[in-house]
Design a protein around this motif. Structure first.
Motif, PDB file in Angstrom:
ATOM      1  N   CYS A 198       0.779  -0.963   0.023  1.00  0.00           N
ATOM      2  CA  CYS A 198      -0.049  -0.094  -0.174  1.00  0.00           C
ATOM      3  C   CYS A 198       0.937   1.185  -0.023  1.00  0.00           C
ATOM      4  CB  CYS A 198      -0.925  -0.087   1.144  1.00  0.00           C
ATOM      5  SG  CYS A 198      -2.209  -1.361   1.115  1.00  0.00           S
ATOM      6  N   MET A 199       1.799   1.152   0.805  1.00  0.00           N
ATOM      7  CA  MET A 199       2.999   2.422   0.897  1.00  0.00           C
ATOM      8  C   MET A 199       3.377   2.578  -0.500  1.00  0.00           C
ATOM      9  SD  MET A 199       4.509   1.880   4.762  1.00  0.00           S
ATOM     10  CE  MET A 199       5.543   3.142   4.447  1.00  0.00           C
ATOM     11  N   MET A 200       4.063   1.391  -0.994  1.00  0.00           N
ATOM     12  CA  MET A 200       4.515   1.480  -2.476  1.00  0.00           C
ATOM     13  C   MET A 200       3.573   1.871  -3.371  1.00  0.00           C
ATOM     14  SD  MET A 200       7.957   1.130  -2.244  1.00  0.00           S
ATOM     15  CE  MET A 200       8.239   0.471  -3.859  1.00  0.00           C
ATOM     16  N   GLN A 201       2.490   1.578  -3.276  1.00  0.00           N
ATOM     17  CA  GLN A 201       1.368   1.932  -4.621  1.00  0.00           C
ATOM     18  C   GLN A 201       0.980   3.320  -4.059  1.00  0.00           C
ATOM     19  OE1 GLN A 201       0.542  -0.025  -6.704  1.00  0.00           O
ATOM     20  NE2 GLN A 201      -1.289   0.550  -7.620  1.00  0.00           N
ATOM     21  N   CYS A 202       0.951   3.962  -3.078  1.00  0.00           N
ATOM     22  CA  CYS A 202       0.630   5.443  -2.818  1.00  0.00           C
ATOM     23  C   CYS A 202       1.920   6.149  -3.234  1.00  0.00           C
ATOM     24  CB  CYS A 202       0.339   5.610  -1.288  1.00  0.00           C
ATOM     25  SG  CYS A 202      -1.010   4.958  -0.586  1.00  0.00           S
ATOM     26  N   TYR A 203       3.155   5.759  -3.064  1.00  0.00           N
ATOM     27  CA  TYR A 203       4.191   6.385  -3.226  1.00  0.00           C
ATOM     28  C   TYR A 203       4.222   6.645  -5.097  1.00  0.00           C
ATOM     29  CZ  TYR A 203       9.080   7.652  -4.082  1.00  0.00           C
ATOM     30  OH  TYR A 203      10.398   8.289  -4.782  1.00  0.00           O
ATOM     31  N   TRP A 204       3.978   5.407  -5.637  1.00  0.00           N
ATOM     32  CA  TRP A 204       3.942   5.394  -7.349  1.00  0.00           C
ATOM     33  C   TRP A 204       2.841   6.225  -7.705  1.00  0.00           C
ATOM     34  CZ3 TRP A 204       0.331   3.569 -10.626  1.00  0.00           C
ATOM     35  CH2 TRP A 204       0.905   3.278 -11.901  1.00  0.00           C
ATOM     36  N   LEU A 205       1.506   6.089  -7.094  1.00  0.00           N
ATOM     37  CA  LEU A 205       0.599   7.160  -7.277  1.00  0.00           C
ATOM     38  C   LEU A 205       0.684   8.372  -7.248  1.00  0.00           C
ATOM     39  CD1 LEU A 205      -2.510   5.053  -6.259  1.00  0.00           C
ATOM     40  CD2 LEU A 205      -1.732   5.435  -8.545  1.00  0.00           C
ATOM     41  N   TYR A 206       1.318   8.747  -6.115  1.00  0.00           N
ATOM     42  CA  TYR A 206       1.958  10.243  -5.975  1.00  0.00           C
ATOM     43  C   TYR A 206       2.983  10.857  -7.005  1.00  0.00           C
ATOM     44  CZ  TYR A 206       4.316  14.211  -3.743  1.00  0.00           C
ATOM     45  OH  TYR A 206       4.698  15.519  -3.560  1.00  0.00           O
ATOM     46  N   ASN A 207       3.764  10.072  -7.354  1.00  0.00           N
ATOM     47  CA  ASN A 207       4.834  10.415  -8.374  1.00  0.00           C
ATOM     48  C   ASN A 207       4.055  10.518  -9.833  1.00  0.00           C
ATOM     49  OD1 ASN A 207       6.878  10.610  -6.638  1.00  0.00           O
ATOM     50  ND2 ASN A 207       7.480   8.291  -6.997  1.00  0.00           N
ATOM     51  N   TYR A 223       3.737  13.694 -12.070  1.00  0.00           N
ATOM     52  CA  TYR A 223       4.213  13.945 -13.293  1.00  0.00           C
ATOM     53  C   TYR A 223       3.113  14.337 -14.180  1.00  0.00           C
ATOM     54  CZ  TYR A 223       5.361  11.974 -18.149  1.00  0.00           C
ATOM     55  OH  TYR A 223       5.566  11.916 -19.567  1.00  0.00           O
ATOM     56  N   THR A 224       1.860  13.805 -13.991  1.00  0.00           N
ATOM     57  CA  THR A 224       0.760  14.265 -14.761  1.00  0.00           C
ATOM     58  C   THR A 224       0.483  15.822 -14.324  1.00  0.00           C
ATOM     59  OG1 THR A 224      -0.332  12.049 -14.360  1.00  0.00           O
ATOM     60  CG2 THR A 224      -1.837  13.849 -15.417  1.00  0.00           C
ATOM     61  N   LEU A 225       0.653  16.154 -13.284  1.00  0.00           N
ATOM     62  CA  LEU A 225       0.430  17.525 -12.724  1.00  0.00           C
ATOM     63  C   LEU A 225       1.531  18.415 -13.477  1.00  0.00           C
ATOM     64  CD1 LEU A 225      -0.972  19.812 -11.105  1.00  0.00           C
ATOM     65  CD2 LEU A 225       0.716  19.304  -9.459  1.00  0.00           C
ATOM     66  N   ASP A 231      -7.821   6.564 -15.718  1.00  0.00           N
ATOM     67  CA  ASP A 231      -7.746   5.101 -16.293  1.00  0.00           C
ATOM     68  C   ASP A 231      -6.461   4.233 -15.721  1.00  0.00           C
ATOM     69  OD1 ASP A 231      -9.633   5.619 -18.111  1.00  0.00           O
ATOM     70  OD2 ASP A 231      -8.132   5.841 -19.789  1.00  0.00           O
ATOM     71  N   LEU A 232      -5.603   4.996 -15.460  1.00  0.00           N
ATOM     72  CA  LEU A 232      -4.306   4.275 -14.535  1.00  0.00           C
ATOM     73  C   LEU A 232      -4.798   4.054 -12.942  1.00  0.00           C
ATOM     74  CD1 LEU A 232      -1.528   3.339 -14.820  1.00  0.00           C
ATOM     75  CD2 LEU A 232      -0.885   5.538 -14.049  1.00  0.00           C
ATOM     76  N   LEU A 233      -5.490   5.315 -12.428  1.00  0.00           N
ATOM     77  CA  LEU A 233      -6.097   5.259 -11.013  1.00  0.00           C
ATOM     78  C   LEU A 233      -6.818   4.051 -10.832  1.00  0.00           C
ATOM     79  CD1 LEU A 233      -5.756   6.399  -8.305  1.00  0.00           C
ATOM     80  CD2 LEU A 233      -7.553   7.833  -9.103  1.00  0.00           C
ATOM     81  N   ILE A 234      -8.052   3.758 -11.917  1.00  0.00           N
ATOM     82  CA  ILE A 234      -9.065   2.746 -11.585  1.00  0.00           C
ATOM     83  C   ILE A 234      -7.990   1.468 -11.702  1.00  0.00           C
ATOM     84  CG2 ILE A 234     -10.887   1.764 -12.608  1.00  0.00           C
ATOM     85  CD1 ILE A 234     -11.927   4.518 -13.559  1.00  0.00           C
ATOM     86  N   SER A 264      -5.184   0.823 -11.050  1.00  0.00           N
ATOM     87  CA  SER A 264      -4.277   0.532  -9.849  1.00  0.00           C
ATOM     88  C   SER A 264      -5.300   0.124  -8.543  1.00  0.00           C
ATOM     89  CB  SER A 264      -3.329   1.738  -9.711  1.00  0.00           C
ATOM     90  OG  SER A 264      -2.671   1.609  -8.576  1.00  0.00           O
ATOM     91  N   LEU A 265      -6.201   0.835  -8.573  1.00  0.00           N
ATOM     92  CA  LEU A 265      -7.236   0.515  -7.517  1.00  0.00           C
ATOM     93  C   LEU A 265      -7.661  -0.893  -7.688  1.00  0.00           C
ATOM     94  CD1 LEU A 265      -9.015   3.888  -6.854  1.00  0.00           C
ATOM     95  CD2 LEU A 265      -7.275   2.966  -5.528  1.00  0.00           C
ATOM     96  N   VAL A 266      -8.253  -1.377  -8.642  1.00  0.00           N
ATOM     97  CA  VAL A 266      -8.690  -2.579  -8.955  1.00  0.00           C
ATOM     98  C   VAL A 266      -7.978  -3.547  -8.487  1.00  0.00           C
ATOM     99  CG1 VAL A 266      -9.763  -4.265 -10.892  1.00  0.00           C
ATOM    100  CG2 VAL A 266     -10.655  -2.054 -10.509  1.00  0.00           C
ATOM    101  N   LEU A 267      -6.465  -3.280  -9.149  1.00  0.00           N
ATOM    102  CA  LEU A 267      -5.394  -4.723  -8.935  1.00  0.00           C
ATOM    103  C   LEU A 267      -5.068  -4.515  -7.660  1.00  0.00           C
ATOM    104  CD1 LEU A 267      -3.253  -4.153 -12.077  1.00  0.00           C
ATOM    105  CD2 LEU A 267      -4.793  -5.840 -11.666  1.00  0.00           C
ATOM    106  N   SER A 268      -4.916  -3.497  -6.785  1.00  0.00           N
ATOM    107  CA  SER A 268      -4.611  -3.516  -5.577  1.00  0.00           C
ATOM    108  C   SER A 268      -5.637  -4.092  -4.736  1.00  0.00           C
ATOM    109  CB  SER A 268      -4.452  -2.106  -5.089  1.00  0.00           C
ATOM    110  OG  SER A 268      -3.421  -1.465  -5.831  1.00  0.00           O
ATOM    111  N   PHE A 269      -7.149  -3.634  -5.038  1.00  0.00           N
ATOM    112  CA  PHE A 269      -8.033  -4.511  -4.258  1.00  0.00           C
ATOM    113  C   PHE A 269      -8.021  -6.007  -4.273  1.00  0.00           C
ATOM    114  CE2 PHE A 269     -12.767  -5.839  -4.258  1.00  0.00           C
ATOM    115  CZ  PHE A 269     -12.890  -5.572  -3.133  1.00  0.00           C
ATOM    116  N   LEU A 270      -7.942  -6.372  -5.378  1.00  0.00           N
ATOM    117  CA  LEU A 270      -7.921  -7.690  -5.921  1.00  0.00           C
ATOM    118  C   LEU A 270      -6.626  -8.274  -5.165  1.00  0.00           C
ATOM    119  CD1 LEU A 270      -8.786  -7.891  -9.902  1.00  0.00           C
ATOM    120  CD2 LEU A 270     -10.166  -8.582  -7.832  1.00  0.00           C
TER     121      LEU A 270
END
Length: 485
Positions: free
Chosen positions: A20-29, A33-35, A230-233, A235-241
């Motif tokens: 979860c921490m790595m996923q949050c770090y990756w999503l933050y980066n 990047y998108t910003l 798209d990437l967020l959804i 990521s969330l689906v894979l993380s949830f699974l």
């Protein structure tokens, strides 16, 4: 094994937290990047608007203003800057409404300079700019063009704001700034804020005089999130699974571990429960081998009765185990017949074995003779189990009330009430689970396999009936059975 399971549990929890921490770090980066990409788009849009506004002012002709430029290129006289070229622009702006056109209409720059130096008329304005660093983009001639355009048609903030709104961009703030030196290139300032990021763009519309327009825009999270949706959804689906699978794995391991504990407890309890009747039967067989003792009719009858009773207990155990192996209550075979319910209850009370040292008072409250259509053996087992539980889970003296009546909806209601130990509220929802035993029973060292109430409920459901319990710890328990007819 217990230690290894605990280690696996903790390791799985640590892995989930780390993931979860790595996923949050990756999503933050990824968000940063998108910003940054979106801010680049905003920057390009604002610069395009600035250039569009410049070209609009450039296209407007001003016949009442004439601009003459005298350009000089020379080397610097400073010894430490020898060889560095500088460009000097002498710019004369002539207001033809104030200057006699006939005097300057055919005049060249020299005539304008002479006129300015001799009389300094009100209609001529002189500017002098020296450029030494000579940037390539924009160069000094681009700066000259911006200056001349601004002289003919002065810059207006309202024009920039209107053009930005046409493109769907809303400014938080726009202002004109004047620097002490020449500003050649646009300056981009980012206000780092995760929740409300902003960007400020300073664009020099008059390089020579250091005049620039400063525009501040709020980037907003919505367009940035939309770009990475798209990437967020995904990521969330894979993380949830993944987390669901890990949690399910832990749950399955815990369930298997619990089943193993139940199996071990059941085996130990079963051995303990079967040991007593077998020991009694062995004793009876030994007694029967003694011819002298067998000649005593009273002793012989007592031994035979004891043997028959223990065989009935063994048969009851095996009947419970057989019926509990069915996956569905409807699979239990029923032999339906009409019988007198009061007589059946009396038979169950008569067969009841009360332990030495306990006193039980059993009252059959109803005097009515009701003919019940059901499986007589199973109904007897239900009542016997409830009576045995009332005696087993009580103190030295127990009072049991049995009642029954016909309901208006063509069903028969049977109640068994006692003043025993009662059942804790936390255990009530589990009492019908196979092999479940409450803590109070374990603490008091009361023998049992945890099958009685599970067996009772399954037999009631086989008759399409229902069983309800009301219990208060330290007060007693009331079982209510409804059997449709």
């Amino acid at each position: 094994m217990e230690k290894r399971i605990k280690i696996l549990h903790w390791l799985t929890i640590v892995v989930i937290i780390a993931f979860c921490m790595m996923q949050c770090y990756w999503l933050y980066n990824r968000y940063i990047y998108t910003l940054q990409s979106y801010e680049d788009e905003l920057y390009s849009s604002v610069i395009d608007v600035m250039l569009e506004e410049h070209n609009m002012r450039k296209a407007i002709k001003r016949p009442d203003i004439s601009i003459l430029t005298n350009t000089k290129i020379s080397a610097s006289s400073l010894s430490d800057s020898a060889g560095i070229q500088s460009t000097i622009f002498d710019i004369y702006v002539v207001d033809l409404k104030k200057i006699d056109i006939s005097n300057v209409i055919n005049a060249d720059i020299k005539e304008i300079i002479r006129l300015y130096e001799t009389s300094k008329p009100d209609g001529i304005t002189h500017y002098n700019f020296e450029i030494t660093d000579k940037p390539t983009d924009p160069n000094e001639y681009d700066a000259l063009e911006r200056f001349t355009v601004d002289v003919r048609n002065p810059f207006k903030l309202s024009s920039i704001d209107s053009l930005l709104r046409i493109r769907g961009l809303t400014l938080d703030n726009i202002s004109i700034q004047k620097a002490d030196t020449m500003v050649w290139i646009p300056i981009r300032t980012e206000h780092t804020s995760i929740l409300s990021p902003q960007i400020t763009i300073t664009y020099p519309y008059d390089i020579f005089e250091g005049e620039a327009v400063s525009a501040t825009l709020t980037v907003g999270m919505s367009p940035v999130i939309a770009k990475m949706m798209d990437l967020l959804i995904m990521s969330l689906v894979l993380s949830f699974l993944l987390i669901t699978c890990l949690v399910a794995q832990i749950a399955i391991i815990r369930k298997q571990r619990k089943l193993e504990e139940l199996r071990q407890d059941f085996i130990h309890t079963m051995i303990h429960e079967l040991k007593r009747p077998i020991s009694t039967l062995k004793m009876c067989v030994s007694f029967m081998r003694n011819e002298k003792l067998m000649q005593d009719k009273e002793s012989k009858d007592a031994i035979i009765a004891e043997s028959s009773n223990e065989l009935d207990n063994l048969s009851s155990y095996f009947s419970k185990l057989r019926d509990l192996t069915f996956n569905d209550a409807t699979e239990i075979p029923l032999t339906l017949s009409a019988f007198n319910l009061r007589d059946t209850i009396k038979e169950c009370v008569g067969k009841l074995s009360i332990p030495i040292g306990k006193k039980a008072e059993i009252n059959i409250l109803s005097k009515e003779d009701i003919v019940l259509t059901a499986d007589k053996m199973h109904i007897g087992n239900i009542i016997s189990n409830l009576l045995e539980n009332s005696i087993k889970y009580s103190g030295e003296s127990v009072m049991i009330d049995i009642d029954y009546q016909e309901n208006s909806n063509d069903s028969v209601c049977i109640t068994v009430k006692d003043n025993g130990f009662g059942i804790a509220k936390s255990d009530v929802s589990y009492i019908y689970d196979k092999f479940f035993r409450s803590r109070s029973a374990s603490d008091r060292d009361i023998p049992g396999m945890g099958l009685g109430l599970a067996y009772v409920k399954q037999l009631v459901q086989a008759h399409r009936g229902c069983i309800v319990i009301e219990s208060e710890e330290g007060v007693g328990t009331l079982f209510t059975i409804n059997l449709p007819q």
